[in-house]
Scaffold this active site. Structure first.
Site, PDB file in Angstrom:
ATOM      1  N   ARG A   1       6.534  -4.865   5.495  1.00  0.00           N
ATOM      2  CA  ARG A   1       6.092  -6.271   5.863  1.00  0.00           C
ATOM      3  C   ARG A   1       6.064  -7.167   4.426  1.00  0.00           C
ATOM      4  O   ARG A   1       5.224  -7.966   4.344  1.00  0.00           O
ATOM      5  CB  ARG A   1       4.717  -6.183   6.332  1.00  0.00           C
ATOM      6  CG  ARG A   1       4.435  -5.345   7.472  1.00  0.00           C
ATOM      7  CD  ARG A   1       3.245  -5.526   8.137  1.00  0.00           C
ATOM      8  NE  ARG A   1       3.092  -4.668   9.395  1.00  0.00           N
ATOM      9  CZ  ARG A   1       2.178  -4.237  10.046  1.00  0.00           C
ATOM     10  NH1 ARG A   1       0.969  -4.496   9.407  1.00  0.00           N
ATOM     11  NH2 ARG A   1       2.151  -3.754  11.176  1.00  0.00           N
ATOM     12  N   CYS A   2       7.111  -7.171   3.914  1.00  0.00           N
ATOM     13  CA  CYS A   2       7.383  -7.816   2.501  1.00  0.00           C
ATOM     14  C   CYS A   2       8.574  -8.797   2.714  1.00  0.00           C
ATOM     15  O   CYS A   2       9.357  -8.500   3.497  1.00  0.00           O
ATOM     16  CB  CYS A   2       7.688  -7.017   1.374  1.00  0.00           C
ATOM     17  SG  CYS A   2       8.147  -7.665  -0.061  1.00  0.00           S
ATOM     18  N   ALA A   3       8.434 -10.038   1.966  1.00  0.00           N
ATOM     19  CA  ALA A   3       9.598 -11.031   2.144  1.00  0.00           C
ATOM     20  C   ALA A   3      11.005 -10.348   1.647  1.00  0.00           C
ATOM     21  O   ALA A   3      11.913 -10.824   1.962  1.00  0.00           O
ATOM     22  CB  ALA A   3       9.139 -12.102   1.124  1.00  0.00           C
TER      23      ALA A   3
END
Length: 159
Positions: free
Chosen positions: A38-40
Site C-alpha cells: 500500500r505504498c506509492a
C-alpha cells in the site's frame, strides 16, 4: 571470504512456505528489496519483475521482503502473496512479512546496517549483494528497478 560467511548465515521464512537461505545464491548477485503493498512505490513491483525476467538467466536473484515497518503492508502473508500474484504476476522469491529497521530488524538488515550504515528509510529500498557476498550498492526508494544506476550495477556483476 568474511562477507560470504556473514551473508551465508542469513535465512528468511518464505512466503511460499519453507525457508530462503541466502547461501543458496552464493556466486550470484542478489537484489534485496523491502516492499509494501500500500505504498506509492508499489508499482515498482512491475520493474522488479522486469529486472528479474531480464537478468535471471544470467544469475540475478531479486528477493522481495514485505515489511510493515512503515505501516503500509497488508495484514497477512497470504494477502500479500495474493495481491502480488494477481496485480503484478510476480514469480520472484519473496519472504514473509519481515521487519527491516531498528532493534526488531531481521538479522540480515542488522548485518547490512553494521557493514555499511545503510538502513531502509522507506519502502522499496534496494541492497545489491555481490557474488562474493558483500554489499555492492544500496539504492533508495526513488531508484526505479530498471533505472540505469541499478541496471549498471547489476550488469557489472554479471559480466
Amino acid at each position: 571470504m568474511l562477507a560470504i560467511a556473514a551473508v551465508d548465515g542469513h535465512r528468511f521464512a518464505s512466503i511460499d512456505g519453507g525457508e530462503i537461505d541466502l547461501a543458496d545464491w552464493r556466486g550470484q548477485p542478489v537484489l534485496v528489496v523491502n516492499t509494501a503493498s500500500r505504498c506509492a512505490y508499489t508499482r515498482q513491483y512491475d520493474g522488479l519483475q522486469a529486472l528479474y525476467d531480464r537478468y535471471r538467466e544470467r544469475g540475478l536473484v531479486v528477493l522481495a521482503v514485505p515489511s510493515n515497518d512503515f505501516h503500509q503492508e497488508l495484514r497477512s502473508d497470504e494477502e500479500v502473496k495474493d495481491f502480488c500474484e494477481v496485480n503484478f504476476g510476480l514469480d520472484l522469491p519473496m519472504t514473509t512479512i519481515t521487519s527491516v529497521r531498528g532493534d526488531a530488524a531481521h538479522p540480515f538488515y542488522r548485518w547490512v546496517r553494521a557493514q555499511s550504515g545503510f538502513e531502509p528509510n522507506w519502502n522499496f529500498n534496494k541492497i545489491l549483494i555481490g557474488p562474493e557476498g558483500g554489499i555492492v550498492a544500496t539504492f533508495g526508494a526513488r531508484a526505479r528497478p530498471m533505472s540505469r544506476p541499478v541496471t549498471d550495477a547489476i550488469t557489472g556483476l554479471l559480466e
